[in-house]
Design an enzyme around this catalytic site. Structure first.
Site, short mmCIF file in Angstrom:
data_model
loop_
_atom_site.label_atom_id
_atom_site.label_comp_id
_atom_site.label_asym_id
_atom_site.label_seq_id
_atom_site.Cartn_x
_atom_site.Cartn_y
_atom_site.Cartn_z
N ASP A 1 0.89 -1.09 -0.03
CA ASP A 1 -0.03 0.01 0.03
C ASP A 1 0.71 1.32 0.11
OD1 ASP A 1 -2.67 1.08 0.16
OD2 ASP A 1 -1.84 2.20 1.98
N GLU B 1 0.93 5.40 0.64
CA GLU B 1 0.26 6.78 0.75
C GLU B 1 0.92 7.93 -0.07
OE1 GLU B 1 -2.43 6.52 2.37
OE2 GLU B 1 -2.35 4.66 2.67
N ALA B 2 0.22 8.98 -0.37
CA ALA B 2 0.81 9.87 -1.39
C ALA B 2 0.33 11.38 -0.98
CB ALA B 2 0.82 9.45 -2.95
N TYR C 1 -4.20 2.87 -8.84
CA TYR C 1 -3.51 3.73 -8.10
C TYR C 1 -1.91 3.25 -7.86
CZ TYR C 1 -2.60 7.61 -4.72
OH TYR C 1 -2.04 8.40 -4.04
N HIS D 1 -5.74 4.38 5.96
CA HIS D 1 -4.86 5.56 5.33
C HIS D 1 -3.57 5.78 5.83
CE1 HIS D 1 -8.34 6.46 3.06
NE2 HIS D 1 -9.12 6.73 4.09
N ASP E 1 -3.30 -0.14 6.14
CA ASP E 1 -4.11 -0.65 4.94
C ASP E 1 -3.66 -2.02 4.47
OD1 ASP E 1 -5.56 1.66 5.08
OD2 ASP E 1 -4.71 2.64 3.53
N1 DCM Z 1 -6.19 10.00 -1.46
C1 DCM Z 1 -6.82 11.36 -1.40
N2 DCM Z 1 -7.99 11.49 -1.40
C2 DCM Z 1 -9.00 10.64 -1.06
C3 DCM Z 1 -8.42 9.21 -0.94
C4 DCM Z 1 -7.03 8.86 -1.12
O1 DCM Z 1 -5.90 12.14 -1.87
N3 DCM Z 1 -10.18 10.79 -0.75
C5 DCM Z 1 -4.73 9.77 -1.80
C6 DCM Z 1 -3.85 9.99 -0.49
C7 DCM Z 1 -3.62 8.70 -0.11
C8 DCM Z 1 -3.77 7.79 -1.12
O2 DCM Z 1 -4.41 8.49 -1.97
O3 DCM Z 1 -2.48 8.82 0.75
C9 DCM Z 1 -3.74 6.21 -1.04
O4 DCM Z 1 -5.13 6.21 -0.48
P1 DCM Z 1 -5.34 5.09 0.69
O5 DCM Z 1 -5.04 5.58 1.72
O6 DCM Z 1 -6.93 4.55 0.38
O7 DCM Z 1 -4.75 3.77 0.46
MG MG Z 2 -3.69 3.57 1.94
#
Ligand code: DCM
Ligand code: MG
Length: 331
Positions: free
Chosen positions: A19, A21-22, A130, A203, A208
């Protein structure tokens, strides 16, 4: 036209759950801020131990899981939503002196994979939409076009495919009621379906991944069979976006990577745009610290210049040579 992909030559041996995060979602050209990989051998997924919970025993989290979790300075502002859901912000990366996505990250990933039994399959929830294209974009920016012999599979795609095939008892998400209502394959909804509570640490990359593995274990055999037939090579994934290559390209095969001397793996002072010295790519044990600019050969310094400046320099040198030849030639 429908692309065809080559599935693994034999059943997948290692599932690496990933997973990321970005800083945001496409099209904001997100940069990775946190990456977590949990490697689980097929044996552990096929032979889980069970809790004696009521009404139904639940598979216990697998043993012997190798883990690689790193925070990466994205060098880019988080969108307000990304910052709010992940709890991450640029200040915290600066305060904790976190390095950017550099070659050390690539070395860590390939070293991690090298310790797993092949065939290896990267598994991510919404991976095709993603995580995989984003990882590919970040690797491409380092000049790495591929991760050879690594397969990948998206659990949302797998679960939807299994739901189409299975009767309602074996579905991941079965909603008998409203016509046209969309089934939600989000991690939280799936987890709630199986465990009747919401998962912890949503998140966060590590949270995750743990959630994904717990859900995966509920239908592990079906999912593994589907992935044996439908996983595709990581190399076939398209970059989420294109960025100028920041560093020199080099062999993409993990085995061909030269070992990096420990001195080079220590924290280096942060620069505005992180660059990795070419000597990290081709380390030579000559007793000279290659990160020390005093000893940096001129061609290494030039190779780090932006392309436009390099082209102008070449043009300039070419002109001087032409003028010199013209002056030397007798009329
Ligand atoms: N993300 C975002 N807005 C959202 C969902 C996700 O900007 N509504 C981006 C930021 C998270 C990344 O996608 O770090 C990965 O999502 P997840 O935390 O669901 O793995
Ligand atoms: Mg995540």
């Amino acid at each position: 036209m429908c692309a065809t992909y080559e599935p693994p030559p034999r059943p997948i041996e290692t599932f690496v759950f990933m997973d990321l995060e970005a800083t945001g979602l496409p099209p904001s050209r997100p940069k990775i801020a946190e990456m977590c990989l949990f490697s689980v051998n097929r044996h552990a997924l096929e032979n889980p131990q069970y809790s004696n919970s009521f009404p139904k025993p639940t598979p216990l989290f697998p043993h012997l899981v190798d883990k690689l979790c790193i925070y990466i300075n994205p060098d880019k502002p988080f969108t307000p939503t990304a910052s709010s859901i992940t709890g991450l912000n640029n200040e915290v990366f600066a305060n904790n002196k976190k390095q950017s996505f550099n070659l050390h990250v690539f070395h860590m990933i390939t070293a991690f994979f090298s310790r797993q039994h092949p065939p290896i399959c990267l598994v991510a929830h919404n991976g095709y939409g993603y995580d995989f294209p984003l990882l590919k974009a970040e690797l491409s920016a380092l000049g790495i076009s591929a991760l050879d012999e690594i397969y990948c599979a998206d659990t949302i795609k797998a679960m939807k495919a299994l739901d189409r095939e299975n009767n309602q008892l074996h579905q991941f998400l079965y909603q008998p009621s409203p016509i046209g209502s969309k089934k939600k394959y989000g991690l939280r909804d799936l987890y709630f379906k199986f465990f009747k509570v919401y998962p912890l640490n949503s998140h966060s990359a590590e949270g995750d991944v743990i959630t994904l593995i717990s859900i995966f274990q509920q239908r592990a055999r079906d999912l593994m069979c589907w992935m044996d037939l439908n996983a595709r090579q990581f190399n076939t994934i398209k970059n989420m976006y294109k960025e100028n290559v920041r560093y020199a390209s080099f062999s993409k095969t993990p085995m061909n990577i030269q070992p990096v001397p420990p001195s080079l793996l220590q924290d280096q002072p942060r620069r505005r745009i992180t660059t990795v010295h070419p000597a990290i790519l081709y380390p030579v044990d000559n007793g000279i610290d290659p990160t020390d600019n005093e000893y940096t050969p001129l061609y290494h310094r030039i190779s780090e210049l932006p392309d436009e400046i390099k082209n102008t320099l070449l043009l300039f040198i070419g002109l001087i040579v032409i003028v010199w030849i013209a002056l030397k030639t007798p009329v």
